[in-house]
Every structure is written in C-alpha cells, then in structure tokens.
Write a protein that holds these residues in place. Structure first.
Motif, mmCIF file in Angstrom:
data_model
loop_
_atom_site.group_PDB
_atom_site.id
_atom_site.type_symbol
_atom_site.label_atom_id
_atom_site.label_comp_id
_atom_site.label_asym_id
_atom_site.label_seq_id
_atom_site.Cartn_x
_atom_site.Cartn_y
_atom_site.Cartn_z
ATOM 1 N N ASN A 179 33.463 39.152 33.850
ATOM 2 C CA ASN A 179 32.307 39.098 34.734
ATOM 3 C C ASN A 179 32.664 39.925 35.975
ATOM 4 N N PRO A 180 32.034 41.089 36.185
ATOM 5 C CA PRO A 180 32.438 41.972 37.283
ATOM 6 C C PRO A 180 32.442 41.294 38.653
ATOM 7 N N GLU A 181 31.485 40.406 38.896
ATOM 8 C CA GLU A 181 31.440 39.734 40.195
ATOM 9 C C GLU A 181 32.644 38.822 40.385
ATOM 10 N N ARG A 182 33.059 38.121 39.327
ATOM 11 C CA ARG A 182 34.237 37.257 39.427
ATOM 12 C C ARG A 182 35.504 38.080 39.607
ATOM 13 N N VAL A 183 35.554 39.219 38.932
ATOM 14 C CA VAL A 183 36.717 40.095 39.084
ATOM 15 C C VAL A 183 36.830 40.575 40.514
ATOM 16 N N GLU A 184 35.724 41.023 41.085
ATOM 17 C CA GLU A 184 35.752 41.541 42.451
ATOM 18 C C GLU A 184 36.082 40.439 43.444
ATOM 19 N N ARG A 185 35.610 39.208 43.177
ATOM 20 C CA ARG A 185 35.946 38.088 44.066
ATOM 21 C C ARG A 185 37.459 37.880 44.118
ATOM 22 N N GLN A 186 38.111 37.911 42.948
ATOM 23 C CA GLN A 186 39.561 37.740 42.932
ATOM 24 C C GLN A 186 40.266 38.921 43.594
ATOM 25 N N ARG A 187 39.801 40.116 43.304
ATOM 26 C CA ARG A 187 40.442 41.301 43.885
ATOM 27 C C ARG A 187 40.340 41.289 45.403
ATOM 28 N N ALA A 188 39.159 40.929 45.921
ATOM 29 C CA ALA A 188 38.969 40.890 47.374
ATOM 30 C C ALA A 188 39.880 39.842 48.005
ATOM 31 N N ALA A 189 39.976 38.691 47.381
ATOM 32 C CA ALA A 189 40.839 37.638 47.910
ATOM 33 C C ALA A 189 42.299 38.054 47.884
ATOM 34 N N ARG A 190 42.710 38.764 46.847
ATOM 35 C CA ARG A 190 44.092 39.234 46.761
ATOM 36 C C ARG A 190 44.378 40.282 47.834
ATOM 37 N N ARG A 191 43.402 41.174 48.066
ATOM 38 C CA ARG A 191 43.592 42.178 49.120
ATOM 39 C C ARG A 191 43.735 41.508 50.475
ATOM 40 N N ALA A 192 42.907 40.514 50.722
ATOM 41 C CA ALA A 192 42.978 39.800 51.997
ATOM 42 C C ALA A 192 44.309 39.066 52.133
ATOM 43 N N HIS A 193 44.776 38.487 51.046
ATOM 44 C CA HIS A 193 46.045 37.764 51.081
ATOM 45 C C HIS A 193 47.207 38.702 51.371
ATOM 46 N N ARG A 194 47.206 39.878 50.743
ATOM 47 C CA ARG A 194 48.275 40.846 50.994
ATOM 48 C C ARG A 194 48.216 41.371 52.422
ATOM 49 N N ALA A 195 46.981 41.591 52.931
ATOM 50 C CA ALA A 195 46.852 42.060 54.315
ATOM 51 C C ALA A 195 47.389 41.015 55.281
#
Length: 251
Positions: free
Chosen positions: A227-243
């Motif tokens: 599900n592209p929206e679920r994928v992007e939700r995880q990716r965004a959260a991971r980017r924020a976590h790394r930042a």
C-alpha cells in the motif's frame, strides 16, 4: 553478521499474521520433536510425507509414504517443517525482524497471501534446479526470503541493528538493509551456483535456489501487494527518526 533488530518507526498495525506464522511454525516443530521422541523413523516418515519433493512435484506421483492428498499441497505443508533447532530458530528470527514492517505496508490478509506465494515461488525455483530429486524440501526459508526481498525494495536504507564477531569480540552496529540483505543474497546466489547438481541431506543441506527464487519473487510481488500510503508513512517516520538521531549526536 546477524541482524538483531531494525527501525520500526512508522509501523502502526500489530503484526497478527507474522506472529501467527511464527507460532504455527513453532507448534509444528514441537510436534516434530514429539515424533522424534517416539522414534526417529516416525519423524523421517513425517518429513518424507509432508516435505515438498521435486520428483513428486514434477510427476504428480506421490512417493511412499503416501499422504492421501494431492502432492502439490506439500508445497504448503513443507513451509512449516524444519530440520532442527538452528533451522527454525534462524528462520523465525529473520521473520520476526523483517516481517512486521512488511505486513504493516500490505495489510494482514495481503501479507499472508504474499508470504504463501513467496513460498510457492521458492519451491518452484528449487524444483527447477533438481527436478528428479527425491530429497524433501522443508522450512520457511523460501517464504521468508520473499519477505526479505520485499523489505529490501521497500526500505533499502532501513537501519538494521547488526551483531558481528571479530575474533571473540562482539560488536553491534547499524547497517543499511541494502548492504546487509544484499550481502546475504549475493552469498545465496554463489552458494546456489556451487550447489547445482549436488543433492543434499534432508536436514543437513540448504536449498539455496529456494532462497533465491523466494527473494526474487518477493522483490517483484511487493509492487502488487504494498500500500503506497503505508510505505510512505513508514519511510517518513524513519527519515524523521534518523534526523533526530543525527541532531541528538551533535548535542
């Protein structure tokens, strides 16, 4: 290198299916142990009956011991059999680490279908390399390889906490999934090439082409099941976590 955890930032759903798969595999393995306690021959007959045997799959003929059902169903039953403690422990550990995130991107029922299709692709790949083999294929490795292939496509930069030993010294560090899983696949590929034409023992060998087939199937099927929206939700959260981690390290 042994993965011991990954970044679960952005995962919102509880991995019901992933946990159910793990528990089912463990339950079947406990049953296998009960057969072993009865007699080693009982366990051997069980594995021969419900493991996926390439010679049966290519001919459609059920070799002894017969199970009273189409031989093609052994592709599914074989996914829940294992050849020993290390076999099931390694498989369930990888499924625990990578499966929950993949399930979250697909949804529960779609993830279950994806997992089973990955296992089917794995059995087909192994059968094509040794169509006349009468050695039973057992284990969830092929389906789990599909999960790892999906994880690599979805989160190539995902940080995987990794344990490695340098001599007797244990070190824990983070590796991108692209490196950790990519290295694993390269090893499987070269080992698979080396294994061509070599029949392995039912519990001592490794079905490398099942791993390769499952992995490639996972990389392809993920585009249909995610599900592209679920994928992007995880990716965004991971980017924020790394930042956040980078900012914290500068304080």
């Amino acid at each position: 290198m042994i993965p011991i955890g990954d970044d679960n930032s952005g995962r919102q759903s509880f991995p019901f299916v992933n946990i159910a798969l793990i528990l089912t595999n463990i339950a079947v393995f406990v049953y296998q142990l009960s057969l072993l306690a009865t007699s080693p021959q009982a366990l051997e007959r069980f594995v021969a009956a419900y493991g996926a045997i390439p010679a049966e799959l290519t001919t459609g003929i059920d070799l002894p011991p017969q199970i009273g059902m189409p031989v093609y169903l052994t592709i599914f039953t074989s996914m829940f059999l294992h050849g020993g403690f290390l076999h099931i422990a390694g498989n369930m550990w990888y499924l625990w680490i990578f499966g929950d995130n993949v399930e979250d991107t697909m949804g529960h029922l779609r993830y279950l279908l994806f997992y089973l299709l990955g296992g089917i692709a794995a059995a087909v790949a192994q059968t094509l390399t040794a169509p006349s083999s009468e050695v039973p294929m057992v284990g969830a490795s092929g389906a789990i390889s599909a999960v790892m292939g999906a994880y690599l496509v979805l989160f190539p930069g995902g940080q995987v906490r990794t344990l490695a030993f340098f001599g007797w010294i244990p070190l824990i560090f983070y590796l991108p999934a692209l490196i950790l899983i990519g290295f694993w696949f390269v090893f499987q590929f070269f080992a698979g090439v080396a294994s061509l034409g070599v029949e392995t023992a039912p519990t001592g060998g490794v079905a490398y082409w099942a791993h390769i087939g499952g992995f490639i199937a996972g990389m392809l099927l993920v585009w249909l099941f995610r599900n592209p929206e679920r994928v992007e939700r995880q990716r965004a959260a991971r980017r924020a976590h790394r930042a956040f981690q980078r900012a914290a390290s500068r304080w």
